[in-house]
Design a protein around this motif. Structure first.
Motif, PDB file in Angstrom:
ATOM      1  N   GLY A  33      36.696  27.056  34.530  1.00 48.83           N
ATOM      2  CA  GLY A  33      37.162  28.212  35.280  1.00 48.83           C
ATOM      3  C   GLY A  33      36.040  29.131  35.719  1.00 48.83           C
ATOM      4  O   GLY A  33      34.870  28.932  35.382  1.00 48.83           O
ATOM      5  N   PHE A  34      36.409  30.158  36.460  1.00 48.81           N
ATOM      6  CA  PHE A  34      35.440  31.085  37.047  1.00 48.81           C
ATOM      7  C   PHE A  34      34.714  31.894  35.980  1.00 48.81           C
ATOM      8  O   PHE A  34      33.495  32.044  36.028  1.00 48.81           O
ATOM      9  N   GLY A  35      35.463  32.446  35.039  1.00 46.09           N
ATOM     10  CA  GLY A  35      34.886  33.349  34.057  1.00 46.09           C
ATOM     11  C   GLY A  35      33.850  32.699  33.160  1.00 46.09           C
ATOM     12  O   GLY A  35      32.881  33.335  32.760  1.00 46.09           O
ATOM     13  N   ARG A  36      34.035  31.439  32.838  1.00 45.54           N
ATOM     14  CA  ARG A  36      33.142  30.756  31.895  1.00 45.54           C
ATOM     15  C   ARG A  36      32.060  29.927  32.578  1.00 45.54           C
ATOM     16  O   ARG A  36      31.194  29.381  31.904  1.00 45.54           O
ATOM     17  N   LEU A  37      32.116  29.830  33.910  1.00 46.07           N
ATOM     18  CA  LEU A  37      31.071  29.086  34.616  1.00 46.07           C
ATOM     19  C   LEU A  37      29.761  29.866  34.546  1.00 46.07           C
ATOM     20  O   LEU A  37      29.742  31.078  34.736  1.00 46.07           O
ATOM     21  N   SER A  38      28.671  29.174  34.262  1.00 43.27           N
ATOM     22  CA  SER A  38      27.360  29.816  34.248  1.00 43.27           C
ATOM     23  C   SER A  38      26.384  29.000  35.071  1.00 43.27           C
ATOM     24  O   SER A  38      26.549  27.788  35.244  1.00 43.27           O
ATOM     25  N   MET A  39      25.358  29.680  35.560  1.00 39.14           N
ATOM     26  CA  MET A  39      24.314  28.991  36.315  1.00 39.14           C
ATOM     27  C   MET A  39      23.628  27.956  35.423  1.00 39.14           C
ATOM     28  O   MET A  39      23.279  26.870  35.880  1.00 39.14           O
ATOM     29  N   ARG A 103      40.395  17.514  41.112  1.00 42.79           N
ATOM     30  CA  ARG A 103      39.605  18.626  40.565  1.00 42.79           C
ATOM     31  C   ARG A 103      40.027  19.959  41.163  1.00 42.79           C
ATOM     32  O   ARG A 103      40.159  20.946  40.454  1.00 42.79           O
ATOM     33  N   PHE A 104      40.255  19.985  42.475  1.00 41.75           N
ATOM     34  CA  PHE A 104      40.535  21.265  43.116  1.00 41.75           C
ATOM     35  C   PHE A 104      41.878  21.844  42.667  1.00 41.75           C
ATOM     36  O   PHE A 104      42.037  23.059  42.630  1.00 41.75           O
ATOM     37  N   SER A 105      42.826  20.995  42.313  1.00 40.31           N
ATOM     38  CA  SER A 105      44.120  21.502  41.848  1.00 40.31           C
ATOM     39  C   SER A 105      43.962  22.313  40.560  1.00 40.31           C
ATOM     40  O   SER A 105      44.778  23.176  40.264  1.00 40.31           O
ATOM     41  N   ARG A 106      42.886  22.067  39.824  1.00 39.83           N
ATOM     42  CA  ARG A 106      42.614  22.845  38.614  1.00 39.83           C
ATOM     43  C   ARG A 106      41.820  24.108  38.928  1.00 39.83           C
ATOM     44  O   ARG A 106      41.740  25.017  38.114  1.00 39.83           O
ATOM     45  N   ILE A 107      41.221  24.165  40.113  1.00 41.22           N
ATOM     46  CA  ILE A 107      40.416  25.310  40.529  1.00 41.22           C
ATOM     47  C   ILE A 107      41.246  26.316  41.326  1.00 41.22           C
ATOM     48  O   ILE A 107      41.073  27.525  41.194  1.00 41.22           O
ATOM     49  N   PHE A 108      42.149  25.813  42.153  1.00 43.69           N
ATOM     50  CA  PHE A 108      42.865  26.645  43.130  1.00 43.69           C
ATOM     51  C   PHE A 108      43.569  27.848  42.502  1.00 43.69           C
ATOM     52  O   PHE A 108      43.402  28.974  42.971  1.00 43.69           O
ATOM     53  N   PRO A 109      44.346  27.675  41.424  1.00 40.07           N
ATOM     54  CA  PRO A 109      44.997  28.856  40.828  1.00 40.07           C
ATOM     55  C   PRO A 109      43.985  29.900  40.350  1.00 40.07           C
ATOM     56  O   PRO A 109      44.210  31.107  40.506  1.00 40.07           O
ATOM     57  N   GLY A 110      42.852  29.436  39.818  1.00 43.29           N
ATOM     58  CA  GLY A 110      41.813  30.368  39.391  1.00 43.29           C
ATOM     59  C   GLY A 110      41.173  31.087  40.560  1.00 43.29           C
ATOM     60  O   GLY A 110      40.782  32.256  40.441  1.00 43.29           O
ATOM     61  N   LEU A 111      41.052  30.405  41.697  1.00 46.96           N
ATOM     62  CA  LEU A 111      40.506  31.033  42.899  1.00 46.96           C
ATOM     63  C   LEU A 111      41.394  32.191  43.341  1.00 46.96           C
ATOM     64  O   LEU A 111      40.908  33.276  43.676  1.00 46.96           O
ATOM     65  N   ALA A 113      43.509  33.887  41.402  1.00 42.54           N
ATOM     66  CA  ALA A 113      43.412  34.932  40.381  1.00 42.54           C
ATOM     67  C   ALA A 113      42.090  35.693  40.493  1.00 42.54           C
ATOM     68  O   ALA A 113      42.055  36.920  40.381  1.00 42.54           O
ATOM     69  N   GLU A 114      41.003  34.969  40.725  1.00 42.69           N
ATOM     70  CA  GLU A 114      39.694  35.612  40.847  1.00 42.69           C
ATOM     71  C   GLU A 114      39.663  36.546  42.049  1.00 42.69           C
ATOM     72  O   GLU A 114      39.056  37.616  41.996  1.00 42.69           O
ATOM     73  N   GLY A 115      40.334  36.157  43.122  1.00 45.07           N
ATOM     74  CA  GLY A 115      40.403  37.018  44.297  1.00 45.07           C
ATOM     75  C   GLY A 115      41.115  38.335  44.016  1.00 45.07           C
ATOM     76  O   GLY A 115      40.812  39.358  44.624  1.00 45.07           O
ATOM     77  N   ARG A 116      42.056  38.329  43.087  1.00 44.92           N
ATOM     78  CA  ARG A 116      42.752  39.557  42.700  1.00 44.92           C
ATOM     79  C   ARG A 116      41.843  40.472  41.884  1.00 44.92           C
ATOM     80  O   ARG A 116      41.935  41.683  41.962  1.00 44.92           O
ATOM     81  N   ARG A 117      40.961  39.873  41.083  1.00 41.53           N
ATOM     82  CA  ARG A 117      40.054  40.652  40.236  1.00 41.53           C
ATOM     83  C   ARG A 117      38.785  41.066  40.971  1.00 41.53           C
ATOM     84  O   ARG A 117      38.152  42.057  40.615  1.00 41.53           O
ATOM     85  N   ASN A 118      38.396  40.271  41.954  1.00 40.89           N
ATOM     86  CA  ASN A 118      37.100  40.431  42.592  1.00 40.89           C
ATOM     87  C   ASN A 118      37.293  40.546  44.110  1.00 40.89           C
ATOM     88  O   ASN A 118      37.347  39.531  44.803  1.00 40.89           O
ATOM     89  N   PRO A 119      37.394  41.770  44.636  1.00 39.41           N
ATOM     90  CA  PRO A 119      37.637  41.948  46.076  1.00 39.41           C
ATOM     91  C   PRO A 119      36.594  41.286  46.970  1.00 39.41           C
ATOM     92  O   PRO A 119      36.923  40.795  48.046  1.00 39.41           O
ATOM     93  N   ALA A 120      35.341  41.248  46.512  1.00 44.43           N
ATOM     94  CA  ALA A 120      34.300  40.609  47.325  1.00 44.43           C
ATOM     95  C   ALA A 120      34.563  39.109  47.444  1.00 44.43           C
ATOM     96  O   ALA A 120      34.388  38.523  48.512  1.00 44.43           O
ATOM     97  N   MET A 121      35.004  38.485  46.340  1.00 48.36           N
ATOM     98  CA  MET A 121      35.327  37.058  46.374  1.00 48.36           C
ATOM     99  C   MET A 121      36.543  36.815  47.270  1.00 48.36           C
ATOM    100  O   MET A 121      36.579  35.846  48.023  1.00 48.36           O
ATOM    101  N   ALA A 122      37.528  37.707  47.192  1.00 44.96           N
ATOM    102  CA  ALA A 122      38.726  37.568  48.028  1.00 44.96           C
ATOM    103  C   ALA A 122      38.363  37.644  49.504  1.00 44.96           C
ATOM    104  O   ALA A 122      38.827  36.834  50.315  1.00 44.96           O
ATOM    105  N   GLU A 123      37.515  38.592  49.863  1.00 40.93           N
ATOM    106  CA  GLU A 123      37.111  38.741  51.261  1.00 40.93           C
ATOM    107  C   GLU A 123      36.290  37.531  51.714  1.00 40.93           C
ATOM    108  O   GLU A 123      36.470  37.025  52.814  1.00 40.93           O
ATOM    109  N   PHE A 124      35.406  37.075  50.854  1.00 38.16           N
ATOM    110  CA  PHE A 124      34.599  35.899  51.169  1.00 38.16           C
ATOM    111  C   PHE A 124      35.496  34.683  51.399  1.00 38.16           C
ATOM    112  O   PHE A 124      35.313  33.935  52.347  1.00 38.16           O
ATOM    113  N   ALA A 125      36.505  34.507  50.536  1.00 37.93           N
ATOM    114  CA  ALA A 125      37.433  33.379  50.680  1.00 37.93           C
ATOM    115  C   ALA A 125      38.227  33.484  51.973  1.00 37.93           C
ATOM    116  O   ALA A 125      38.455  32.485  52.655  1.00 37.93           O
TER     117      ALA A 125
END
Length: 196
Positions: A33-39, A103-111, A113-125
């Motif tokens: 998921g988004f929160g636990r992904l690290s570089m 793979r994307f079906s496991r990412i899409f719901p997080g995308l 949710a992340e857009g709700r928490r992160n306005p910059a990510m939502a706008e970028f998407a």
């Protein structure tokens, strides 16, 4: 967020390294998921140093956004089958393939949710995924108007929402399966709605 950085000086972005990194980003998102992904985790999975990531993107969010946008736009289609029904059916098939990708079906719901928490990510998407995909799909309805299949005053924004909204609601929100013939039924419903 901005698009991928242009390398400076002697830095040359090798396509095979970029591919390994983008695959690693998708795998890490699907697994953690988004929160636990690290570089660090992406670099390790890709078999590269972190500097290879930072030569391409300035931040984790920029990297995630760019990779997801590229993945998503590669799966958008402008079928031009010669008929409204054929175009809608092909577009829905592509949409279904995108949001049910293993793979994307496991990412899409997080995308979402992340857009709700992160306005910059939502706008970028919106700018890099939503609007480009809608522009591609808009051509389906523009051609249908030109062929006289639907009224010239058809609300194209509403038309774009109908089929995609139905499929999204069923698969993502409800988590319900699509039985055999489901996309044909949705196609027929959308065509009837637009022609009425």
């Amino acid at each position: 967020m901005t698009n991928r950085r242009t390398p400076t000086g002697a830095a040359v972005l090798q396509p095979d390294v970029t591919y390994a990194i983008t695959e690693a980003v998708i795998d890490e998102l699907a697994d953690h998921g988004f929160g636990r992904l690290s570089m660090e985790a992406v670099a390790k999975r890709a078999g590269v140093g972190k500097s290879a990531l930072y030569r391409r993107w300035r931040s984790k969010d920029e990297m995630i956004g760019a990779v997801i946008a590229e993945f998503s736009l590669a799966r958008a289609v402008d079928p031009d089958t010669g008929s409204l029904r054929g175009d809608i059916r092909a577009s829905l098939e592509a949409l279904y393939g995108w949001i049910t990708h293993p793979r994307f079906s496991r990412i899409f719901p997080g995308l979402i949710a992340e857009g709700r928490r992160n306005p910059a990510m939502a706008e970028f998407a919106r700018e890099t995924i939503g609007e480009p995909r809608r522009a591609i799909s808009r051509a389906v309805f523009t051609r249908a108007i030109e062929r006289g299949e639907i009224p010239a005053d058809t609300d194209l924004e509403m038309a774009l929402d109908i089929g995609a909204g139905i499929v999204y609601w069923r698969l993502i929100v409800r988590g319900a399966p699509a039985e055999e013939g489901y996309l044909d039924k949705v196609t027929d419903l959308v065509v009837r709605a637009l022609k009425s």
